[in-house]
Design an enzyme around this catalytic site. Sequence first.
Site: not given
Ligand code: PPE
Length: 306
Positions: A159
């Site tokens: 991330k």
């Molecule tokens: N793909 C991406 C690109 C992504 O950023 C997230 C989380 C996910 C999948 C899902 O991951 P998880 O949260 O572990 O289920 N995105 C984070 C950031 C959002 C933002 O705008 O800032 C979040 O959901 O916290």
Amino acid sequence: MTEMPYKIWFNGKLVDWKDANVHVLTHTLHYGLGVFEGIRAYECQEGKTAIFRLSEHVKRMFTSAHIANIKIPFTKEEITEAILNTIKENNLISCYIRPLAFIGDGVMGVHPKDNPINVIIAVWPWGAYLGEDGVNNGIRTKVSSFTRMHVNASMTKAKICGNYVNSIYAKMEVTSLGYDEAILLDADGYVAEGSGENIFIVRYGRLITPPLTSTLEGITRNTVIEIAEDLGIKISYQRFTRDEFYIADEAFLTGTAAEVTPVREIDDRAIGTGKPGKITKTIQKIYFDTVQGKNKKYKKWLTYLT
Ligand code: PPE
């Protein structure tokens, strides 16, 4: 973000919101190499607060840092403690939690050399990421003209701050056209993920989600998979095309911020009946019960604030 009455954990100390500042020559600000997490804490029974899958998020922060070659100057235990304390000190019952490790000022130029690594943890109340209406009735999505990063261009298991430039382009593009969220295809043209979410579709009663090749290993995705397996729903981890998305019976996005949000439309085509489907609603309900501590089976994922 506009000033909020919360304290931010900054390299080991809690400071006022307005004092959590950095120098303009902060390396990450210029070149984008930094790692972050997004975590949620929910209000549970009797006004208690629980953080959802805290250890998995802290672990992913460190694996992101490992990929990025950033040495976080705190242990996982220290970061965990800091997250718990920051929520407590701010008297928040439910909130979003944003830990970030970034390279500070020192030398400029792409090689950060020995610039210091800073860590912050910010918390704030955050409602439905894609809107309450989206959670209840589903969102309208569009495939972006921007492709998700090639796996050897920017590594998607981490991330990393800079990865989100790609997300921003896609999100800006489709929201300016009136859609709620962008769907990004991978470098081979298959459906990869949303700008900040993993994707599931339902066909013939089976869940289909892209393999993790070019997507973030979503913790919500993993949660949904376990819930679905426990319900006896079959899951395929396979690449699919945008037209398979068009003919899906149901679809939904998963993410810490987005939680479980149904998709009711893609590229101006209704998905199924154009309303959140049965499997989507079942999984969504279990998910919300789980994060609020109402589901005994999944209490293992909650860390209560004491
Ligand atoms: N793909 C991406 C690109 C992504 O950023 C997230 C989380 C996910 C999948 C899902 O991951 P998880 O949260 O572990 O289920 N995105 C984070 C950031 C959002 C933002 O705008 O800032 C979040 O959901 O916290």
